[in-house]
Write a protein that holds these residues in place. Structure first.
Motif, PDB file in Angstrom:
ATOM      1  N   TRP A   9       0.926  -1.460   0.175  1.00 20.55           N
ATOM      2  CA  TRP A   9       0.066   0.093   0.064  1.00 20.55           C
ATOM      3  C   TRP A   9       0.883   1.123   0.180  1.00 20.55           C
ATOM      4  CZ3 TRP A   9      -2.100  -3.630   3.798  1.00 20.55           C
ATOM      5  CH2 TRP A   9      -3.400  -4.231   3.247  1.00 20.55           C
ATOM      6  N   ASN A  10       0.454   2.148  -0.729  1.00 21.78           N
ATOM      7  CA  ASN A  10       0.950   3.455  -0.865  1.00 21.78           C
ATOM      8  C   ASN A  10       0.985   4.142   0.672  1.00 21.78           C
ATOM      9  OD1 ASN A  10       1.712   6.087  -1.020  1.00 21.78           O
ATOM     10  ND2 ASN A  10       1.188   5.926  -3.348  1.00 21.78           N
ATOM     11  N   PRO A  11       2.203   4.641   1.210  1.00 26.63           N
ATOM     12  CA  PRO A  11       1.991   5.395   2.584  1.00 26.63           C
ATOM     13  C   PRO A  11       1.116   6.566   2.578  1.00 26.63           C
ATOM     14  CG  PRO A  11       4.265   4.666   2.050  1.00 26.63           C
ATOM     15  CD  PRO A  11       3.613   4.658   0.653  1.00 26.63           C
ATOM     16  N   THR A  12       1.064   7.136   1.544  1.00 27.83           N
ATOM     17  CA  THR A  12       0.218   8.309   1.368  1.00 27.83           C
ATOM     18  C   THR A  12      -1.299   7.910   1.804  1.00 27.83           C
ATOM     19  OG1 THR A  12       1.469   9.292  -0.360  1.00 27.83           O
ATOM     20  CG2 THR A  12      -0.849  10.362  -0.007  1.00 27.83           C
ATOM     21  N   GLY A  13      -1.748   6.813   1.181  1.00 28.26           N
ATOM     22  CA  GLY A  13      -3.068   6.331   1.580  1.00 28.26           C
ATOM     23  C   GLY A  13      -3.350   5.915   3.202  1.00 28.26           C
ATOM     24  N   ILE A  14      -2.184   5.347   3.641  1.00 30.96           N
ATOM     25  CA  ILE A  14      -2.296   5.031   4.899  1.00 30.96           C
ATOM     26  C   ILE A  14      -2.225   6.195   5.810  1.00 30.96           C
ATOM     27  CG2 ILE A  14      -0.701   3.767   6.848  1.00 30.96           C
ATOM     28  CD1 ILE A  14       0.238   2.018   4.898  1.00 30.96           C
ATOM     29  N   ALA A  15      -1.447   7.141   5.543  1.00 28.72           N
ATOM     30  CA  ALA A  15      -1.736   8.375   6.337  1.00 28.72           C
ATOM     31  C   ALA A  15      -2.951   9.080   6.183  1.00 28.72           C
ATOM     32  CB  ALA A  15      -0.551   9.465   5.861  1.00 28.72           C
ATOM     33  N   LEU A  16      -3.543   8.919   4.943  1.00 30.67           N
ATOM     34  CA  LEU A  16      -5.035   9.671   4.724  1.00 30.67           C
ATOM     35  C   LEU A  16      -6.027   8.944   5.597  1.00 30.67           C
ATOM     36  CD1 LEU A  16      -5.272  10.389   0.902  1.00 30.67           C
ATOM     37  CD2 LEU A  16      -5.008  12.327   2.830  1.00 30.67           C
ATOM     38  N   ILE A  17      -5.749   7.529   5.706  1.00 38.49           N
ATOM     39  CA  ILE A  17      -6.712   6.778   6.457  1.00 38.49           C
ATOM     40  C   ILE A  17      -6.579   7.179   7.943  1.00 38.49           C
ATOM     41  CG2 ILE A  17      -7.050   4.509   7.492  1.00 38.49           C
ATOM     42  CD1 ILE A  17      -7.166   3.634   4.379  1.00 38.49           C
ATOM     43  N   SER A  18      -5.387   7.507   8.157  1.00 35.44           N
ATOM     44  CA  SER A  18      -5.339   7.703   9.677  1.00 35.44           C
ATOM     45  C   SER A  18      -5.705   9.147  10.244  1.00 35.44           C
ATOM     46  CB  SER A  18      -3.647   7.739   9.894  1.00 35.44           C
ATOM     47  OG  SER A  18      -3.142   6.489   9.813  1.00 35.44           O
ATOM     48  N   VAL A  19      -5.566   9.927   9.121  1.00 35.98           N
ATOM     49  CA  VAL A  19      -6.512  11.469   9.733  1.00 35.98           C
ATOM     50  C   VAL A  19      -7.857  11.519   9.332  1.00 35.98           C
ATOM     51  CG1 VAL A  19      -6.419  13.798   8.771  1.00 35.98           C
ATOM     52  CG2 VAL A  19      -4.274  12.498   8.693  1.00 35.98           C
ATOM     53  N   LEU A  20      -8.393  10.538   8.209  1.00 36.31           N
ATOM     54  CA  LEU A  20      -9.767  10.823   8.036  1.00 36.31           C
ATOM     55  C   LEU A  20     -10.586   9.851   9.025  1.00 36.31           C
ATOM     56  CD1 LEU A  20      -9.784  10.934   4.519  1.00 36.31           C
ATOM     57  CD2 LEU A  20      -9.996  12.839   5.820  1.00 36.31           C
ATOM     58  N   VAL A  21     -10.003   8.767   9.297  1.00 35.40           N
ATOM     59  CA  VAL A  21     -10.609   7.737  10.192  1.00 35.40           C
ATOM     60  C   VAL A  21     -10.266   7.860  11.485  1.00 35.40           C
ATOM     61  CG1 VAL A  21     -11.415   5.166  10.572  1.00 35.40           C
ATOM     62  CG2 VAL A  21     -11.308   6.232   8.141  1.00 35.40           C
ATOM     63  N   SER A  22      -9.022   7.073  11.739  1.00 33.90           N
ATOM     64  CA  SER A  22      -8.219   7.104  12.799  1.00 33.90           C
ATOM     65  C   SER A  22      -6.974   6.560  12.656  1.00 33.90           C
ATOM     66  CB  SER A  22      -8.921   6.092  14.066  1.00 33.90           C
ATOM     67  OG  SER A  22      -8.351   5.942  14.996  1.00 33.90           O
ATOM     68  N   PHE A  23      -5.837   6.863  13.672  1.00 32.20           N
ATOM     69  CA  PHE A  23      -4.880   6.073  13.335  1.00 32.20           C
ATOM     70  C   PHE A  23      -4.571   4.498  13.875  1.00 32.20           C
ATOM     71  CE2 PHE A  23      -4.450   6.983  17.936  1.00 32.20           C
ATOM     72  CZ  PHE A  23      -3.908   5.823  18.290  1.00 32.20           C
ATOM     73  N   ILE A  24      -5.643   4.227  13.981  1.00 29.02           N
ATOM     74  CA  ILE A  24      -5.756   2.741  14.745  1.00 29.02           C
ATOM     75  C   ILE A  24      -5.777   1.885  13.218  1.00 29.02           C
ATOM     76  CG2 ILE A  24      -6.943   0.813  15.874  1.00 29.02           C
ATOM     77  CD1 ILE A  24      -7.486   3.233  17.778  1.00 29.02           C
ATOM     78  N   PRO A  25      -6.699   2.062  12.280  1.00 26.29           N
ATOM     79  CA  PRO A  25      -6.737   1.384  11.192  1.00 26.29           C
ATOM     80  C   PRO A  25      -5.728   1.655  10.386  1.00 26.29           C
ATOM     81  CG  PRO A  25      -8.535   2.799  11.314  1.00 26.29           C
ATOM     82  CD  PRO A  25      -7.971   2.926  12.650  1.00 26.29           C
ATOM     83  N   GLY A  26      -5.188   2.977  10.366  1.00 25.79           N
ATOM     84  CA  GLY A  26      -4.151   3.397   9.583  1.00 25.79           C
ATOM     85  C   GLY A  26      -2.759   2.537  10.179  1.00 25.79           C
ATOM     86  N   GLY A  27      -2.797   2.160  11.574  1.00 30.08           N
ATOM     87  CA  GLY A  27      -1.376   1.814  12.076  1.00 30.08           C
ATOM     88  C   GLY A  27      -1.715   0.370  11.822  1.00 30.08           C
ATOM     89  N   ILE A  28      -2.794  -0.224  11.683  1.00 29.48           N
ATOM     90  CA  ILE A  28      -2.915  -1.553  11.225  1.00 29.48           C
ATOM     91  C   ILE A  28      -2.341  -1.706   9.890  1.00 29.48           C
ATOM     92  CG2 ILE A  28      -4.460  -3.748  10.730  1.00 29.48           C
ATOM     93  CD1 ILE A  28      -6.014  -2.583  13.151  1.00 29.48           C
ATOM     94  N   LEU A  29      -2.730  -1.072   8.906  1.00 28.63           N
ATOM     95  CA  LEU A  29      -2.314  -1.236   7.396  1.00 28.63           C
ATOM     96  C   LEU A  29      -0.588  -0.879   7.546  1.00 28.63           C
ATOM     97  CD1 LEU A  29      -4.903   0.750   5.616  1.00 28.63           C
ATOM     98  CD2 LEU A  29      -4.699  -1.667   5.584  1.00 28.63           C
ATOM     99  N   HIS A  30      -0.200   0.100   8.554  1.00 23.49           N
ATOM    100  CA  HIS A  30       1.181   0.613   8.369  1.00 23.49           C
ATOM    101  C   HIS A  30       1.788  -0.775   8.937  1.00 23.49           C
ATOM    102  CE1 HIS A  30       4.619   2.984   9.414  1.00 23.49           C
ATOM    103  NE2 HIS A  30       4.606   2.140  10.721  1.00 23.49           N
ATOM    104  N   VAL A  31       1.401  -1.336  10.001  1.00 24.14           N
ATOM    105  CA  VAL A  31       2.176  -2.800  10.346  1.00 24.14           C
ATOM    106  C   VAL A  31       2.174  -3.903   9.178  1.00 24.14           C
ATOM    107  CG1 VAL A  31       2.213  -4.677  11.799  1.00 24.14           C
ATOM    108  CG2 VAL A  31       1.875  -2.290  12.527  1.00 24.14           C
TER     109      VAL A  31
END
Length: 110
Positions: A9-31
């Motif tokens: 996944w593109n890290p830009t998308g992970i960052a956007l999910i973290s801001v728009l939804v929460s850092f929790i789902p973004g963090g799961i994708l990050h891991v």
């Protein structure tokens, strides 16, 4: 399966999910993305990059019950900044080495 066979996944998308939804789902994708980028050691370390901010947020909410949404949004911005910058170079190397992008359909449905 080699590192380049994985779709990351593109890290830009992970960052956007973290801001728009929460850092929790973004963090799961990050891991999970560290695993897709072939960085198992960083994947294990990244678990703490999600758990520690979660504990801090929980403690902030307990100690400061009047925290408004802007404070939480700012917190998500800070963590998403970390998520983006920690993987942008790895992702760029992955793509330069012939790696593929992962689709965002699954994480959005999930």
């Amino acid at each position: 399966m080699t590192k380049n066979d994985q779709r990351a996944w593109n890290p830009t998308g992970i960052a956007l999910i973290s801001v728009l939804v929460s850092f929790i789902p973004g963090g799961i994708l990050h891991v999970l993305n560290y695993g897709r980028l072939g960085e198992e050691k960083l994947k294990k370390i990244a678990i703490f990059a999600v758990l520690i901010p979660l504990v801090i947020l929980f403690l902030i909410i307990l100690k400061l019950p009047n925290v408004n949404g802007y404070g939480i949004l700012g917190y998500n911005f800070l963590i998403s900044y970390y998520f983006y910058h920690s993987q942008k170079n790895l992702f760029a190397k992955h793509i330069a080495g012939g790696g593929k992008h992962a689709s965002w359909k699954y994480p959005i449905i999930f």
